[in-house]
Design a protein around this motif. Structure first.
Motif, PDB file in Angstrom:
ATOM      1  N   ASN A  44      13.206  54.204  74.642  1.00  0.00           N
ATOM      2  CA  ASN A  44      11.972  54.765  75.187  1.00  0.00           C
ATOM      3  C   ASN A  44      12.317  55.927  76.104  1.00  0.00           C
ATOM      4  O   ASN A  44      13.337  55.902  76.802  1.00  0.00           O
ATOM      5  CB  ASN A  44      11.201  53.706  75.995  1.00  0.00           C
ATOM      6  N   ARG A  56      10.472  60.018  77.742  1.00  0.00           N
ATOM      7  CA  ARG A  56       9.344  60.930  77.803  1.00  0.00           C
ATOM      8  C   ARG A  56       9.870  62.343  77.680  1.00  0.00           C
ATOM      9  O   ARG A  56      11.045  62.615  77.966  1.00  0.00           O
ATOM     10  CB  ARG A  56       8.523  60.795  79.070  1.00  0.00           C
ATOM     11  N   PHE A 116       9.424  65.864  62.551  1.00  0.00           N
ATOM     12  CA  PHE A 116      10.515  64.984  62.950  1.00  0.00           C
ATOM     13  C   PHE A 116      11.208  64.422  61.719  1.00  0.00           C
ATOM     14  O   PHE A 116      10.582  64.195  60.680  1.00  0.00           O
ATOM     15  CB  PHE A 116       9.996  63.839  63.822  1.00  0.00           C
ATOM     16  N   LEU A 175       9.748  55.708  64.499  1.00  0.00           N
ATOM     17  CA  LEU A 175       9.504  56.690  65.549  1.00  0.00           C
ATOM     18  C   LEU A 175       8.036  56.622  65.936  1.00  0.00           C
ATOM     19  O   LEU A 175       7.155  56.689  65.075  1.00  0.00           O
ATOM     20  CB  LEU A 175       9.826  58.109  65.054  1.00  0.00           C
ATOM     21  N   TYR A 176       7.799  56.481  67.245  1.00  0.00           N
ATOM     22  CA  TYR A 176       6.441  56.481  67.788  1.00  0.00           C
ATOM     23  C   TYR A 176       6.347  57.602  68.811  1.00  0.00           C
ATOM     24  O   TYR A 176       7.260  57.797  69.617  1.00  0.00           O
ATOM     25  CB  TYR A 176       6.129  55.182  68.530  1.00  0.00           C
ATOM     26  N   ILE A 177       5.253  58.321  68.803  1.00  0.00           N
ATOM     27  CA  ILE A 177       4.981  59.303  69.845  1.00  0.00           C
ATOM     28  C   ILE A 177       3.597  58.997  70.400  1.00  0.00           C
ATOM     29  O   ILE A 177       2.630  58.864  69.634  1.00  0.00           O
ATOM     30  CB  ILE A 177       5.085  60.742  69.324  1.00  0.00           C
ATOM     31  N   ASP A 178       3.548  58.835  71.703  1.00  0.00           N
ATOM     32  CA  ASP A 178       2.306  58.478  72.395  1.00  0.00           C
ATOM     33  C   ASP A 178       1.666  57.234  71.787  1.00  0.00           C
ATOM     34  O   ASP A 178       0.445  57.141  71.626  1.00  0.00           O
ATOM     35  CB  ASP A 178       1.327  59.658  72.408  1.00  0.00           C
ATOM     36  N   HIS A 233       4.683  63.620  77.060  1.00  0.00           N
ATOM     37  CA  HIS A 233       4.484  62.719  75.932  1.00  0.00           C
ATOM     38  C   HIS A 233       5.508  61.590  76.014  1.00  0.00           C
ATOM     39  O   HIS A 233       6.604  61.774  76.543  1.00  0.00           O
ATOM     40  CB  HIS A 233       4.632  63.460  74.601  1.00  0.00           C
ATOM     41  N   HIS A 234       5.130  60.437  75.482  1.00  0.00           N
ATOM     42  CA  HIS A 234       6.032  59.287  75.425  1.00  0.00           C
ATOM     43  C   HIS A 234       6.641  59.219  74.025  1.00  0.00           C
ATOM     44  O   HIS A 234       5.941  59.425  73.037  1.00  0.00           O
ATOM     45  CB  HIS A 234       5.280  57.990  75.739  1.00  0.00           C
ATOM     46  N   ILE A 235       7.942  58.942  73.962  1.00  0.00           N
ATOM     47  CA  ILE A 235       8.624  58.784  72.682  1.00  0.00           C
ATOM     48  C   ILE A 235       9.320  57.432  72.657  1.00  0.00           C
ATOM     49  O   ILE A 235       9.871  56.978  73.671  1.00  0.00           O
ATOM     50  CB  ILE A 235       9.630  59.930  72.415  1.00  0.00           C
ATOM     51  N   ARG A 236       9.261  56.794  71.499  1.00  0.00           N
ATOM     52  CA  ARG A 236       9.926  55.508  71.304  1.00  0.00           C
ATOM     53  C   ARG A 236      10.586  55.528  69.928  1.00  0.00           C
ATOM     54  O   ARG A 236       9.970  55.923  68.942  1.00  0.00           O
ATOM     55  CB  ARG A 236       8.907  54.379  71.376  1.00  0.00           C
TER      56      ARG A 236
END
Length: 192
Positions: free
Chosen positions: A94, A96, A107, A117-120, A147-150
């Motif tokens: 995780n 940002r 991506f 991959l997750y964004i927000d 933005h949050h990235i995971r």
């Protein structure tokens, strides 16, 4: 933190390629980075066919990195005899990032075994399951700001490992998604 997880972290952070003998980018180190990815490590049961429900597991430790770039390689290049956990583990990264120039971002996510991959909070790429190195792409339009990235990853059965996250804007070449390139302007009060 248990001795096996410390040994795994040491192996992941110091692995070298047999060809060049230069340090290779790895899953991360135990050195805390406030601007990078934090990867929580989980042990998963043998035979797990896909990414686990992380909210139901207890992390065994954490690692940190600004870039996810582990090219396809034999698991023994980074794990031989160092720990008893070279397969059946998962890492939930995780972080940002700051977008200065809004627009469409492409991506590229490659992994062996599964990853997402997750964004927000929204899935951008689903590359889950037990498989050899497979690459998937996805795109998302991002507004200027934070933005949050995971990136969720798991290693199933031994033999090969890989995890690469790249990014490109339309018309650009792919390059590693390095969180150091996506920091806010100096003095941005909402970053902390």
């Amino acid at each position: 933190m248990s001795l096996p997880i410390l040994a795994l972290l040491a192996a992941l952070s110091t692995a070298q390629t047999p060809v060049s003998h230069e340090p290779m980018a790895t899953f991360g180190t135990t050195v805390v980075s406030s601007s990078g990815f934090r990867g929580d490590i989980y042990f998963i049961p043998p035979g797990t066919p896909k990414l686990p429900r992380f909210d139901r597991l207890k992390p065994e430790g954490s690692i940190y990195t600004n870039i996810l770039h582990v090219p396809p390689r034999d698991f023994s290049e980074g794990f031989p005899g160092v720990t008893d956990r070279f397969e059946w583990f998962a890492i939930d990264y995780n972080g940002r990032f700051w977008i200065q120039d809004p627009g469409k971002y492409n991506f590229y996510l490659m992994s062996d075994d599964g990853s997402k991959l997750y964004i927000d909070g929204k899935t951008v790429i689903n590359n889950d399951g037990v498989h050899a190195s497979i690459e998937r792409t996805g795109a998302v339009t991002l507004k200027a700001g934070i933005h949050h990235i995971r990136v969720s990853y798991f290693q199933g059965p031994r033999f090969h490992v890989a995890l690469i996250l790249n990014v490109a804007r339309p018309g650009e070449e792919w390059h590693p998604f390095n969180l150091d390139r996506y920091l806010p302007p100096p003095g941005h009060e909402n970053w902390k």
